[in-house]
Each structure stands twice: as C-alpha cells, then as structure tokens.
Design a protein around this motif. Sequence first.
Motif, mmCIF file in Angstrom:
data_model
loop_
_atom_site.group_PDB
_atom_site.id
_atom_site.type_symbol
_atom_site.label_atom_id
_atom_site.label_comp_id
_atom_site.label_asym_id
_atom_site.label_seq_id
_atom_site.Cartn_x
_atom_site.Cartn_y
_atom_site.Cartn_z
ATOM 1 N N VAL A 12 0.862 -1.185 0.000
ATOM 2 C CA VAL A 12 0.000 0.000 0.000
ATOM 3 C C VAL A 12 0.895 1.230 0.000
ATOM 4 O O VAL A 12 1.833 1.334 0.804
ATOM 5 C CB VAL A 12 -0.921 0.005 1.230
ATOM 6 N N VAL A 13 0.644 2.148 -0.920
ATOM 7 C CA VAL A 13 1.438 3.373 -1.029
ATOM 8 C C VAL A 13 0.546 4.563 -0.696
ATOM 9 O O VAL A 13 -0.518 4.742 -1.297
ATOM 10 C CB VAL A 13 2.034 3.531 -2.442
ATOM 11 N N GLU A 14 0.975 5.358 0.249
ATOM 12 C CA GLU A 14 0.259 6.578 0.621
ATOM 13 C C GLU A 14 0.982 7.766 0.000
ATOM 14 O O GLU A 14 2.217 7.855 0.063
ATOM 15 C CB GLU A 14 0.224 6.711 2.143
ATOM 16 N N ASN A 15 0.225 8.664 -0.620
ATOM 17 C CA ASN A 15 0.800 9.831 -1.288
ATOM 18 C C ASN A 15 0.300 11.107 -0.608
ATOM 19 O O ASN A 15 -0.677 11.718 -1.051
ATOM 20 C CB ASN A 15 0.430 9.830 -2.768
ATOM 21 N N PRO A 16 0.985 11.532 0.460
ATOM 22 C CA PRO A 16 0.537 12.756 1.153
ATOM 23 C C PRO A 16 0.629 14.012 0.283
ATOM 24 O O PRO A 16 -0.015 15.013 0.588
ATOM 25 C CB PRO A 16 1.499 12.844 2.349
ATOM 26 N N SER A 17 1.424 13.968 -0.794
ATOM 27 C CA SER A 17 1.559 15.155 -1.647
ATOM 28 C C SER A 17 0.253 15.520 -2.337
ATOM 29 O O SER A 17 0.081 16.653 -2.781
ATOM 30 C CB SER A 17 2.645 14.913 -2.703
ATOM 31 N N ARG A 18 -0.657 14.564 -2.440
ATOM 32 C CA ARG A 18 -1.925 14.825 -3.117
ATOM 33 C C ARG A 18 -3.057 15.138 -2.144
ATOM 34 O O ARG A 18 -4.228 15.080 -2.505
ATOM 35 C CB ARG A 18 -2.291 13.632 -3.995
ATOM 36 N N MET A 19 -2.708 15.443 -0.892
ATOM 37 C CA MET A 19 -3.733 15.853 0.066
ATOM 38 C C MET A 19 -4.349 17.174 -0.366
ATOM 39 O O MET A 19 -3.679 18.030 -0.938
ATOM 40 C CB MET A 19 -3.123 16.015 1.463
ATOM 41 N N LEU A 20 -5.629 17.327 -0.081
ATOM 42 C CA LEU A 20 -6.309 18.585 -0.357
ATOM 43 C C LEU A 20 -6.212 19.538 0.820
ATOM 44 O O LEU A 20 -6.239 20.753 0.650
ATOM 45 C CB LEU A 20 -7.782 18.319 -0.693
ATOM 46 N N ASN A 21 -6.141 18.979 2.033
ATOM 47 C CA ASN A 21 -6.022 19.773 3.256
ATOM 48 C C ASN A 21 -5.161 19.008 4.246
ATOM 49 O O ASN A 21 -4.927 17.806 4.087
ATOM 50 C CB ASN A 21 -7.394 20.038 3.896
ATOM 51 N N ARG A 22 -4.715 19.712 5.274
ATOM 52 C CA ARG A 22 -4.066 19.062 6.418
ATOM 53 C C ARG A 22 -4.942 19.255 7.662
ATOM 54 O O ARG A 22 -5.564 20.300 7.825
ATOM 55 C CB ARG A 22 -2.669 19.639 6.663
ATOM 56 N N ARG A 23 -4.947 18.240 8.493
ATOM 57 C CA ARG A 23 -5.858 18.227 9.638
ATOM 58 C C ARG A 23 -5.181 18.705 10.908
ATOM 59 O O ARG A 23 -4.023 18.371 11.184
ATOM 60 C CB ARG A 23 -6.388 16.808 9.843
ATOM 61 N N ILE A 24 -5.907 19.482 11.683
ATOM 62 C CA ILE A 24 -5.513 19.830 13.050
ATOM 63 C C ILE A 24 -6.471 19.096 13.985
ATOM 64 O O ILE A 24 -7.686 19.325 13.953
ATOM 65 C CB ILE A 24 -5.591 21.350 13.294
ATOM 66 N N TYR A 25 -5.935 18.213 14.782
ATOM 67 C CA TYR A 25 -6.755 17.409 15.696
ATOM 68 C C TYR A 25 -6.084 17.451 17.063
ATOM 69 O O TYR A 25 -5.091 16.762 17.302
ATOM 70 C CB TYR A 25 -6.866 15.983 15.173
#
Length: 365
Positions: free
Chosen positions: A243-256
Amino acid sequence: MNELKSLLPNSWESFYQQLDSNVLLLTAISLVAWLVWRVVYGRLEVLVARTAIHWDNLTLHALKTPISTLIWCWPATISLGFLLQQQMGTKLDWLSTVKLILVIAIFIWFTMRLINNVEEYVLQQKKRDETTVQAVAKVARLFFLTIGALTIMQAFGLSLSGLLTFGGVGGLIVGLAAKDLLSNFFGGMMIYFDRPFKVGDWIRSPDRQIEGTVERIGWRMTIIRTFDKRPLYVPNSVFSNIVVENPSRMLNRRIYETVGLRYEDGAKVEQIAQQIRDMLEHHADIDAKQTLIVNLNGFGPSSLNLMVYTFTKTVNWIRYQEVKQDVLLKIMTIVSENGADIAFPTQTIKIDPTSAGEIPILAHQ
C-alpha cells in the motif's frame, strides 16, 4: 554502388572512378562539404531563431553533429574500401553493408538526440507532468533502438521472421530466467500508467519502512530520497504488493487536538468552545468548508477534554506548522480571556488518618 555507376554517363563514371581511387581527393571533398554544412547550419540557425516555434531549433540542433559525422565517415568508408581492395586485390562486398549500417546508426543517433532535446525542453517549460514526459521519452527511445537493431540485423542478412520466431522461444526462456527483472520492468510500467505517484511526490508505505521524496522512476527501480537525505533504491515490483500513501496529493491538512480545561472551569466550557469555533470559522488559513468540530469530548482524570478538529487550507508541511501554532496560541488566549486555564495533570491522594498514625490504636489486651 554498381547500380549507381550504371546510371551515370561515361564521363561521370570516369570521374567517379577517379574519386574512388584517390583518397586525398575524397578527404578534400569531405572538408569542403563539411565547411559548406557549417555555413548552411549557421544560416539555418539564424532563420529558426526568428520563428515562434521551438521544434525547428530542437531538430536543427539534433542534426548538427550526426550530419558532420556522416560527411566525414562516408568518404572515409569509401577510402578504406579502396585501400583494402588494393591490398587484397579482390572486391569487398561487405563495404556496402558497412555504409548501410553507418546510415542507420546516424539516423538512430539523430533520433536519440532529438528525443533528448524535446524531453529537456518540455521539462523546462514545466507545463507537463515530469513522470509522463520521462515515460514517453523512454518508450520512444526503446522503440527506435529496437527498430534500428532489427534493421541492422536485416542488413547482415538475417531473416526477420526467423529472428521473431527465435525471439518468441528465447523470450520465454529469458522470461523464466529473469522473472524478477521482468517483474520490475512491468512494475515500472504500472507506475507510469497508473501514476500512484510522480517525481517530486512525498510518498510513504505503512507496509514497509519507505518514506521520502521520489527522485527518479526507472525501468527497474525507483529512487526515493528519505527525509534524512539518504537515497532509497526500491525495486518497482515492490509497489505491486504494498500500500502506497501519497501525502503530496492531500487537499487539506488536519488539526486534531485535545484541550484540557480545569474542572472548576466547567461553567465556562460552552462559551469557550463557541469562541474557539468562531475563531476557526473566520481564520484566514482554516478551510471552514471542511469538517469543523469544537466540543466537550470527555472527562479526563484531571481535566475536561475539549476536542478541536479542523482542516487547514495549505498542504505544505512547514506552512501547516505555522498555522497550527497560530491556532493553538489563539485558543490559549481565548481560554485566558474567559478566566479559565489549561489543566495540569494532577492526582488527589486520600490518606486514612487511622493508618497514618494520627489516631492512636489501642493494643489488644
């Protein structure tokens, strides 16, 4: 070559024989032809520089060295044939094959230079996906190299049908012997066509210890630069099974985050939560269209836990940290303005006075 002689008049044929028997004359003609080509190239360079399109510049630049090489090598081949025939006293039939191979090699060389020039130009424009451009360039190089190799084999008298038949059987044997190499090759093709990531993307795999920025996607392996700047060489077949995760294609970043308030500030929790929610909704770097939650989430051992759940507009990690810091500092300000405070981890210890020795215990008589 004999067919060319038969088409020439007698006077031209005698002139051709003089050319074929005089190495110095051939060298002089090569020099003149090269000088003429340099002058013509200079004029063409000025003309193509005035045009709005760039493809003519790339083509002319790709032609420069191969044409110069052909101008010198073609007469040199004729001169070599003349000298060898003089020494051996027999006609060398293989020289015509050498000339054909020379032409094919010059054409392949020109094609490779043109492909390299186009690839470099398109990448400099930064209007196309880098991974796609590199994939198309590699496929084009492989195609023309294969065509050139088959043409050269045919020039040597090898049957293409026989070669293809042998290639089918040989390919099966080679495929079984080099299955890992082929799996990496097709793994690279999968990356090019499915495009789960591209050059420059930050990727990570929860299945393997793979995380970093993609530097290059080759036919056999992918080079990933980890965050501590170490190169990581990953065979392409690995990406077919993980499984490959591509954080570069995130639309937003979460603050939790969970903000703990003191139990004595229980009456102020609702007001604090509403003010934090209003602050986030009007924050310039918070995407209010995404999920936004500010609610009392539970009773901790020493605090009333307030959940803050929201998303930033930026996906840049450094900018995200700046936005997160600003949000947390504003939350602290809101808590302080309401006369409340962040809870410290505390413990209450209850001591039994009897066991502590404050009340004397009568000994049993």
